[in-house]
Design a protein around this motif. Structure first.
Motif, short mmCIF file in Angstrom:
data_model
loop_
_atom_site.label_atom_id
_atom_site.label_comp_id
_atom_site.label_asym_id
_atom_site.label_seq_id
_atom_site.Cartn_x
_atom_site.Cartn_y
_atom_site.Cartn_z
N ASN A 167 0.84 -1.19 0.00
CA ASN A 167 0.00 0.00 0.00
C ASN A 167 0.89 1.24 0.00
O ASN A 167 2.11 1.14 0.05
N LYS A 202 -4.42 1.76 -3.29
CA LYS A 202 -5.81 2.16 -3.58
C LYS A 202 -5.97 3.62 -3.99
O LYS A 202 -6.90 3.95 -4.71
N LYS A 207 -2.35 4.91 -7.79
CA LYS A 207 -2.52 3.73 -8.65
C LYS A 207 -1.97 3.93 -10.07
O LYS A 207 -1.27 3.06 -10.59
N ASP A 225 -8.86 -5.48 -5.95
CA ASP A 225 -10.13 -4.90 -6.38
C ASP A 225 -10.21 -4.71 -7.88
O ASP A 225 -11.20 -4.16 -8.39
N CYS A 229 -9.87 -9.92 -5.87
CA CYS A 229 -10.68 -9.20 -4.89
C CYS A 229 -11.02 -10.08 -3.70
O CYS A 229 -11.00 -11.31 -3.77
N GLU A 265 -6.17 -7.95 3.41
CA GLU A 265 -5.51 -7.43 2.21
C GLU A 265 -4.07 -7.96 2.10
O GLU A 265 -3.63 -8.37 1.03
#
Length: 435
Positions: A167, A202, A207, A225, A229, A265
């Motif tokens: 992330n 995200k 992204k 996602d 997912c 995640e």
């Protein structure tokens, strides 16, 4: 040269005085001198702001269940320095640290005489890990956790089978940039030509940075996602359950014992990596290995319950995103209890936002000092807080013991902040709880 473990570790830590020196030139120089151990290692590279350690431990446990010998390089350590270089989850031995330090010490002296300057602490430790897994104890696969950023991180000397970017958060902004896009550019620096990248990034401004870098490198991208997912997520008393849909199949009734939506995640990234290893790299990992590995995975200091009666939790929420995840989990699981917090942090973090979020759920909050070069003072943290029931202490041991001993039936204690602080606090806390 070193004859004892203490001498070796003291020398390694003494390199901290050189601070952070981004760039790969010193690493390239040392790899050449060591006959390129990095070229002998099958690896996976894991970067991102939060969740790197958890993703590593999910992946390691799955691979071990499948019978593979798995090396890991992680940071920071939690209980002992040797954890940073481990084999099947077991830290390497003291004598191996001495041997590796002796391999690097003369190179360090030689490098200091060049225009490149001497290697930093993290460069030395990274080189030790590469030497160990490349020449001393080869593994079936090694999981390398990025130290800081990615593009200029010393681990970026490797050419992995896969890259994972967990992330993006606004951490280390003085070095990596002040926006999600800038930080994403640094994290995306670990993407190698033709090498698949898996990500849980995200933010709308981050992204495209990852995607464009993957396109530039002709690297297939698997994004949470999008290409895979999470479905049917449910929190349980002992962790989380969920299902996962990927380009290759659907997984149902997955279980993890580390709590939090963010942990689903992290584990989903590990599952996606396992599928790519199976599909494209001739690894043989069965379903049972995935299910068992996920369930067994444990990483200290991540929403870790130290005591059930009274409830005491430690969590290494050391930046804004980590604090937000902690607050969300506490609200979900303990909304009926009064939450007492003990907090310590490093001074280079976004402390105002971190403390503001903690203030929203804290019945009381105690700020403490701890012995670390970049530690924020308890008094400075106290000044930032707007909580009505706040205090600070120069003695974190006394503060923890007093808070623990005064807990009522409807109260819980949460000790959080810097992982460096938690690594000191956990052994003492266990002693307090078990008296």
């Amino acid at each position: 040269m070193f004859t004892t473990y203490e001498e070796a570790v003291f020398w390694i830590h003494s390199r901290l005085r050189l601070g952070i020196k981004p760039g790969l030139k010193r690493m390239e120089w040392m790899m050449e001198k060591l006959d390129h151990p990095e070229r002998r290692i099958k690896s996976i590279h894991i970067g991102g702001t939060n969740g790197k350690g958890s993703t590593v431990t999910y992946l390691r446990n799955i691979l071990q269940e499948a019978g593979y010998q798995v090396g890991t390089f992680t940071s920071p350590y939690f209980e002992q320095f040797n954890e940073r270089i481990a084999w099947n989850g077991v830290p390497i031995k003291d004598e191996e640290i001495v041997r590796l330090a002796n391999d690097l010490y003369p190179l360090s002296l030689e490098l200091e005489k060049t225009d490149l300057g001497g290697p930093t602490e993290f460069e030395i430790i990274t080189a030790m890990a590469l030497q160990y897994f490349g020449h001393v104890q080869p593994m079936d696969i090694v999981l390398f956790e990025v130290g800081l950023g990615g593009r200029f991180d010393s681990t970026n000397i490797i050419y992995p089978l896969l890259s994972i970017i967990t992330n993006i958060g606004l951490d280390h902004t003085a070095i990596l940039g002040n926006t999600y896009a800038e930080i994403a550019g640094e994290k995306a620096g670990i993407i190698k030509p033709g090498t698949s990248v898996i990500t849980a990034v995200k933010q709308e401004e981050a992204k495209p940075i990852i995607e464009n870098k993957a396109i530039e490198m002709k690297a297939t991208m698997y994004s949470l996602d999008s290409q895979f997912c999470i479905e049917n997520h449910r929190s349980t008393l002992n962790g989380e359950t969920f299902s996962q849909r990927t380009p290759f199949r659907e997984w149902t009734d997955l279980e993890i014992t580390m709590a939090g939506t963010h942990q689903t995640e992290n584990s989903s990234l590990a599952i996606m990596a396992v599928e790519l290893l199976n599909q494209y790299y001739s690894f043989l990992i069965e379903d049972e290995h995935v299910y068992k590995g996920l369930k067994k995975a444990y990483w200290p200091g991540r929403f870790e319950k130290i005591s059930n009666d009274p409830i005491v939790i430690i969590d290494g929420a050391h930046n804004e995103e980590g604090i937000m995840a902690l607050v969300t989990e506490l609200q979900k699981r303990y909304s009926a209890q009064k939450i007492n917090i003990v907090f310590a942090a490093l001074s280079d973090k976004k402390l105002d936002q971190m403390i503001m979020n903690l203030d929203t759920i804290a019945e009381s909050i105690t700020f403490v000092d701890f012995d670390f070069p970049r530690a924020a003072s308890a008094e400075d943290l106290y000044t930032i807080s707007r909580n009505i029931h706040k205090e600070y202490s120069k003695d974190w041991k006394r503060a923890i013991e007093e808070k623990y001993s005064s807990l009522q039936k409807d109260e819980i204690l949460v000790i959080t902040g810097s992982l460096y602080f938690l690594s000191e606090a956990k052994p003492y806390l266990l002693d307090v709880v078990n008296r």
